[in-house]
Design a protein around this motif. Structure first.
Motif, PDB file in Angstrom:
ATOM      1  N   GLU A   1     -43.201  25.447  92.485  1.00 45.67           N
ATOM      2  CA  GLU A   1     -43.040  24.544  91.342  1.00 45.67           C
ATOM      3  C   GLU A   1     -43.617  25.188  90.087  1.00 45.67           C
ATOM      4  O   GLU A   1     -44.811  25.073  89.806  1.00 45.67           O
TER       5      GLU A   1
ATOM      6  N   THR B   1     -43.534  21.223  95.098  1.00 45.38           N
ATOM      7  CA  THR B   1     -44.805  21.041  95.801  1.00 45.38           C
ATOM      8  C   THR B   1     -45.075  19.571  96.078  1.00 45.38           C
ATOM      9  O   THR B   1     -45.788  19.233  97.029  1.00 45.38           O
ATOM     10  N   ALA B   2     -44.494  18.676  95.273  1.00 44.80           N
ATOM     11  CA  ALA B   2     -44.716  17.239  95.455  1.00 44.80           C
ATOM     12  C   ALA B   2     -43.731  16.609  96.436  1.00 44.80           C
ATOM     13  O   ALA B   2     -43.776  15.392  96.653  1.00 44.80           O
ATOM     14  N   SER B   3     -42.871  17.397  97.035  1.00 49.49           N
ATOM     15  CA  SER B   3     -41.882  16.853  97.968  1.00 49.49           C
ATOM     16  C   SER B   3     -42.556  16.101  99.117  1.00 49.49           C
ATOM     17  O   SER B   3     -43.561  16.556  99.671  1.00 49.49           O
ATOM     18  N   ARG B   4     -41.991  14.971  99.480  1.00 49.89           N
ATOM     19  CA  ARG B   4     -42.565  14.135 100.530  1.00 49.89           C
ATOM     20  C   ARG B   4     -41.967  14.405 101.905  1.00 49.89           C
ATOM     21  O   ARG B   4     -42.319  13.743 102.872  1.00 49.89           O
TER      22      ARG B   4
ATOM     23  N   LEU C   1     -36.326  13.078  94.965  1.00 53.50           N
ATOM     24  CA  LEU C   1     -37.706  13.256  95.413  1.00 53.50           C
ATOM     25  C   LEU C   1     -38.145  12.133  96.345  1.00 53.50           C
ATOM     26  O   LEU C   1     -38.866  12.367  97.319  1.00 53.50           O
ATOM     27  N   ASP C   2     -37.691  10.907  96.071  1.00 55.46           N
ATOM     28  CA  ASP C   2     -38.157   9.750  96.841  1.00 55.46           C
ATOM     29  C   ASP C   2     -37.213   9.330  97.964  1.00 55.46           C
ATOM     30  O   ASP C   2     -37.581   8.491  98.791  1.00 55.46           O
TER      31      ASP C   2
END
Length: 289
Positions: free
Chosen positions: A124, A105-108, A85-86
Motif C-alpha cells: 500500500e 494492507t487494510a484488506s480484511r 474492501l468491505d
C-alpha cells in the motif's frame, strides 16, 4: 568419484536453501514473506493503484480479476469484479485460480485467502518513496526488469507540471479535501508531496499525518487562499459554518475535480504525473488571479 557423489548428496540441501531456479521471496508491507516459484501468470488485484502498476509494467494480460474500483486501463475495467474492501468475494477469487493476490494492507480477507492456500502480497503506497519502492517489488513479482523506468517517467512528468506553475501561484496556502467528513491531504501523503513539489503551501501540519480528519473550524482559522475538492465534497461547502469567511470561498478560488480526475488524483501509482498536471492546472487557473 567420491567428490562427485558428495556434491550430488549436497544438491537437495542447496535447493532447499535457495529454492528452484527463478524463485523469488517477496516481503510485503505487513512483513509477510511469500515465495513465488516463477512470475505469476494469473493475478487478482484488489487495489486500483496496484492494478494500474501491473498494467503499466506490461502485465495487464495476466490479470484475471480486480476490485470494483479498478477501472483503468480499459483492459482491467473489463475484467471480473470481485468486490471492494468491505465485501470482497473470497470464493470468487478462489474460483479464478490466481497464482497471486495483490491486496491493500487494510484488506480484511488476507488471512482467509492465505487459509485457502493462495499466495497473498499486501502493498500500500502512501508516499512518493512508497510508490518507488512498490514499483521495485512489483518488478520482482512480475519478473519485469527495470521497473524504475516508470518512476523516472513519473518524476519527469511531475517536474514538468511544477515548471508550468507561474511564480504568482507559488506559496499559495492550499487546503486539499480528499473525502467528506472532513479528511484532508497532509504534507506527508503522496497528494501533499505533489502540492509541495508544485510550490503550494499546505495548511495541514505534517504532524497530523498523511490523511487526517480535520475539524471544519481549523480550516476557517487557517483561511486557505485556494481549496481543492471533489465534486461531492463541493456540495454545500460554502454553507459550512464560517466557511463563507474563508478567502478561497470569497474569491471563488475553488477547484472542483470531476470523478474521473478524482480517480487519477487519489491513486499513488503510474498516473501521478497526470495528477500533478491536474493540480498544476488548478494553481494556474485559480491561483494566478
Amino acid at each position: 568419484m567420491l567428490e562427485r557423489l558428495a556434491r550430488l548428496a549436497l544438491l537437495p540441501l542447496l535447493l532447499a536453501l535457495t529454492g528452484p531456479a527463478g524463485a523469488v521471496d517477496i516481503r510485503d508491507d505487513l512483513g509477510h514473506t511469500t515465495r513465488l516459484a516463477s512470475p505469476p501468470q494469473r493475478i487478482v488485484s484488489l487495489l486500483p493503484s496496484l492494478t494500474e502498476t501491473v498494467c503499466e509494467l506490461g502485465a495487464c494480460a495476466r490479470l484475471v480479476g480486480v476490485d470494483r474500483y479498478s477501472n483503468y486501463p480499459a483492459q482491467a475495467d473489463a475484467l471480473p469484479k470481485v468486490g471492494g474492501l468491505d465485501d470482497t468475494h473470497v470464493e470468487m477469487i478462489a474460483a479464478l485460480r490466481p497464482d497471486v493476490v495483490l491486496v491493500a494492507t487494510a484488506s480484511r480477507v488476507t488471512d482467509r485467502l492465505r487459509a485457502l492456500g493462495l499466495p497473498v502480497i499486501a502493498l500500500e503506497p502512501r508516499s512518493y518513496r512508497d510508490v518507488q519502492r512498490v514499483l521495485d517489488v512489483m518488478g520482482q513479482v512480475l519478473g519485469v526488469p527495470d521497473a524504475q523506468r516508470v518512476w523516472r517517467r513519473i518524476e519527469a512528468g511531475v517536474a514538468a507540471a511544477a515548471s508550468s506553475v507561474p511564480p504568482q501561484a507559488r506559496g499559495l496556502r492550499v487546503y486539499y479535501e480528499v473525502a467528506n467528513g472532513i479528511w484532508a491531504a497532509g504534507p506527508t501523503s503522496f497528494m501533499g508531496e505533489t502540492l509541495t513539489r508544485l510550490g503550494a503551501a499546505n495548511i495541514i501540519p505534517a504532524e497530523l499525518g498523511p490523511f487526517p480528519k480535520i475539524n471544519p473550524e481549523f480550516v476557517v482559522r487557517a483561511n486557505p487562499a485556494l481549496i481543492m475538492v471533489g465534486a461531492r465534497g463541493a456540495e454545500g461547502l460554502a454553507q459550512r459554518p464560517g466557511w463563507d469567511r474563508i478567502d478561497a470561498v470569497q474569491r471563488g478560488r475553488l477547484c472542483v475535480f470531476r470523478p474521473e480526475d478524482g480517480d487519477i488524483l487519489a491513486r499513488p501509482g503510474p498516473r501521478m504525473a497526470e495528477a500533478a498536471q491536474i493540480m498544476a492546472r488548478c494553481l494556474r487557473d485559480k491561483g494566478a488571479r
